[in-house]
Scaffold this motif. Structure first.
Motif, PDB file in Angstrom:
ATOM      1  N   GLY A  61       0.828  -1.201   0.000  1.00 27.11           N
ATOM      2  CA  GLY A  61       0.000   0.000   0.000  1.00 27.11           C
ATOM      3  C   GLY A  61       0.855   1.240   0.000  1.00 27.11           C
ATOM      4  O   GLY A  61       0.506   2.246   0.608  1.00 27.11           O
ATOM      5  N   LEU A  62       2.003   1.192  -0.664  1.00 25.66           N
ATOM      6  CA  LEU A  62       2.930   2.319  -0.644  1.00 25.66           C
ATOM      7  C   LEU A  62       2.540   3.376  -1.654  1.00 25.66           C
ATOM      8  O   LEU A  62       1.964   3.074  -2.693  1.00 25.66           O
ATOM      9  CB  LEU A  62       4.340   1.844  -0.994  1.00 25.66           C
ATOM     10  CG  LEU A  62       4.991   0.848  -0.055  1.00 25.66           C
ATOM     11  CD1 LEU A  62       6.383   0.534  -0.575  1.00 25.66           C
ATOM     12  CD2 LEU A  62       5.059   1.394   1.350  1.00 25.66           C
ATOM     13  N   VAL A  63       2.870   4.619  -1.329  1.00 23.53           N
ATOM     14  CA  VAL A  63       2.633   5.716  -2.249  1.00 23.53           C
ATOM     15  C   VAL A  63       3.952   6.415  -2.506  1.00 23.53           C
ATOM     16  O   VAL A  63       4.643   6.827  -1.565  1.00 23.53           O
ATOM     17  CB  VAL A  63       1.617   6.707  -1.639  1.00 23.53           C
ATOM     18  CG1 VAL A  63       1.528   7.962  -2.490  1.00 23.53           C
ATOM     19  CG2 VAL A  63       0.253   6.047  -1.530  1.00 23.53           C
ATOM     20  N   ALA A  64       4.322   6.528  -3.764  1.00 20.26           N
ATOM     21  CA  ALA A  64       5.574   7.190  -4.108  1.00 20.26           C
ATOM     22  C   ALA A  64       5.423   8.700  -3.977  1.00 20.26           C
ATOM     23  O   ALA A  64       4.354   9.252  -4.212  1.00 20.26           O
ATOM     24  CB  ALA A  64       5.977   6.828  -5.534  1.00 20.26           C
ATOM     25  N   ALA A  65       6.500   9.366  -3.563  1.00 15.71           N
ATOM     26  CA  ALA A  65       6.481  10.824  -3.413  1.00 15.71           C
ATOM     27  C   ALA A  65       7.898  11.349  -3.593  1.00 15.71           C
ATOM     28  O   ALA A  65       8.862  10.589  -3.531  1.00 15.71           O
ATOM     29  CB  ALA A  65       5.960  11.196  -2.024  1.00 15.71           C
ATOM     30  N   TRP A 123       8.948   6.374  -0.563  1.00 13.40           N
ATOM     31  CA  TRP A 123       7.667   5.676  -0.589  1.00 13.40           C
ATOM     32  C   TRP A 123       7.048   5.775   0.794  1.00 13.40           C
ATOM     33  O   TRP A 123       7.724   5.518   1.801  1.00 13.40           O
ATOM     34  CB  TRP A 123       7.869   4.214  -0.997  1.00 13.40           C
ATOM     35  CG  TRP A 123       8.162   4.085  -2.458  1.00 13.40           C
ATOM     36  CD1 TRP A 123       7.275   3.802  -3.454  1.00 13.40           C
ATOM     37  CD2 TRP A 123       9.434   4.261  -3.094  1.00 13.40           C
ATOM     38  NE1 TRP A 123       7.907   3.805  -4.675  1.00 13.40           N
ATOM     39  CE2 TRP A 123       9.232   4.082  -4.483  1.00 13.40           C
ATOM     40  CE3 TRP A 123      10.724   4.572  -2.645  1.00 13.40           C
ATOM     41  CZ2 TRP A 123      10.264   4.187  -5.414  1.00 13.40           C
ATOM     42  CZ3 TRP A 123      11.754   4.678  -3.561  1.00 13.40           C
ATOM     43  CH2 TRP A 123      11.520   4.488  -4.939  1.00 13.40           C
ATOM     44  N   LEU A 124       5.789   6.154   0.841  1.00 17.52           N
ATOM     45  CA  LEU A 124       5.112   6.352   2.120  1.00 17.52           C
ATOM     46  C   LEU A 124       4.236   5.144   2.458  1.00 17.52           C
ATOM     47  O   LEU A 124       3.465   4.687   1.618  1.00 17.52           O
ATOM     48  CB  LEU A 124       4.223   7.601   2.056  1.00 17.52           C
ATOM     49  CG  LEU A 124       4.911   8.909   1.655  1.00 17.52           C
ATOM     50  CD1 LEU A 124       3.874  10.018   1.496  1.00 17.52           C
ATOM     51  CD2 LEU A 124       5.967   9.303   2.687  1.00 17.52           C
ATOM     52  N   GLU A 125       4.373   4.681   3.685  1.00 15.61           N
ATOM     53  CA  GLU A 125       3.490   3.629   4.186  1.00 15.61           C
ATOM     54  C   GLU A 125       2.690   4.217   5.329  1.00 15.61           C
ATOM     55  O   GLU A 125       3.259   4.816   6.243  1.00 15.61           O
ATOM     56  CB  GLU A 125       4.301   2.424   4.700  1.00 15.61           C
ATOM     57  CG  GLU A 125       3.405   1.333   5.288  1.00 15.61           C
ATOM     58  CD  GLU A 125       4.200   0.216   6.000  1.00 15.61           C
ATOM     59  OE1 GLU A 125       5.443   0.271   6.020  1.00 15.61           O
ATOM     60  OE2 GLU A 125       3.541  -0.679   6.557  1.00 15.61           O
TER      61      GLU A 125
END
Ligand SMILES: [Zn+2]
Length: 259
Positions: A61-65, A123-125
């Protein structure tokens, strides 16, 4: 006569207000250093999901930033895929203050995070709560994706920036339920850094106490004579023989009495 009375009443109200604030700030479990600043709480409807509808979540469920600015050791501004700018507060850790007031090792922690993250792809978790009261995204920051929802300890140690801050002694554990996915490991990493006197753990501790008072609700601990420690409700009171014992239980030192 009349006027004096009004002034007296106003003074009492002001004093009560001041006392209420002062007694409240250190034990709310909020992020230290943000107490005095008035920030608009986010409206519920404004809450923006980290993952846009329709977008496929990564394995964890990671979101790249991309990090566009480092505010201090544990706070960043990032740009998400849709171009939106967001402030991110790292979960589970707290670095010494370096902005409004400067605490020992605050500048070092801030400089370290800047040197590691500024301009970098991360990457944000997320954990249980997506945002804090200030509307900041709460996240574990991965330098490289861990490759699964339940990464092995060596993967966390080498790729997660929250863990890196603890291991190098730039941050202390700050556990705020319900966001506790890695809390036990974080306490262990903190202990390693402390035993090796890395970073802030190499600083001299002001006089030791015969015991310390922990607050099971705020997860902070105090010197015996600290007023915030003494105000702890009996049901929440935990006694620790040493500061190490309190730290290993995941309690965070009080900002006022600095145990
Ligand atoms: Zn205290």
């Amino acid at each position: 006569m009349h006027k004096t009375k009004v002034v007296a009443v106003l003074l009492v109200i002001l004093m009560l207000l001041a006392a209420g604030c002062a007694g409240h700030t250190p034990d709310t479990g909020q992020v230290p250093g943000t107490g005095g600043k008035v920030q608009k709480p986010p409206a519920q409807s404004q809450s923006v999901s980290l993952v846009e509808p329709g977008e496929k979540k990564g394995p964890a469920g990671l979101v790249a930033a991309t990090v566009t600015r480092v505010v201090d050791g544990d706070t960043l501004v990032v740009r998400l895929k849709d171009g939106k700018s967001e402030t991110v507060r790292l979960i589970g850790v707290n670095t010494p203050e370096s902005t409004r007031e400067v605490e020992p090792y605050g500048k070092e922690a801030s400089a370290y995070t800047r040197s590691r993250l500024d301009g970098r792809r991360i990457w944000l978790e997320r954990d249980v709560q997506e945002r804090d009261h200030y509307g900041r995204i709460l996240a574990y920051v991965w330098l490289e994706p861990p490759g699964g929802v339940d990464p092995a300890e060596d993967v966390i140690r080498s790729r997660m920036f929250n863990a890196e801050l603890l291991l190098k002694g730039y941050a202390q554990v700050m556990t705020v339920p319900p966001n506790v996915k890695y809390a036990d490991l974080f306490v262990q990493l903190q202990r390693e850094a402390r035993e090796k006197k890395r970073g802030l753990w190499g600083l001299k501790v002001k006089e030791r106490e015969p015991y310390y008072i922990g607050n099971a609700r705020s997860r902070k601990f105090h010197r015996p004579d600290c007023e915030y420690g003494r105000q702890t409700a009996p049901g929440n009171r935990v006694r620790f023989a040493t500061r190490e014992e309190a730290l290993d239980a995941g309690y965070e030192p009080c900002n006022a009495c600095k145990p």
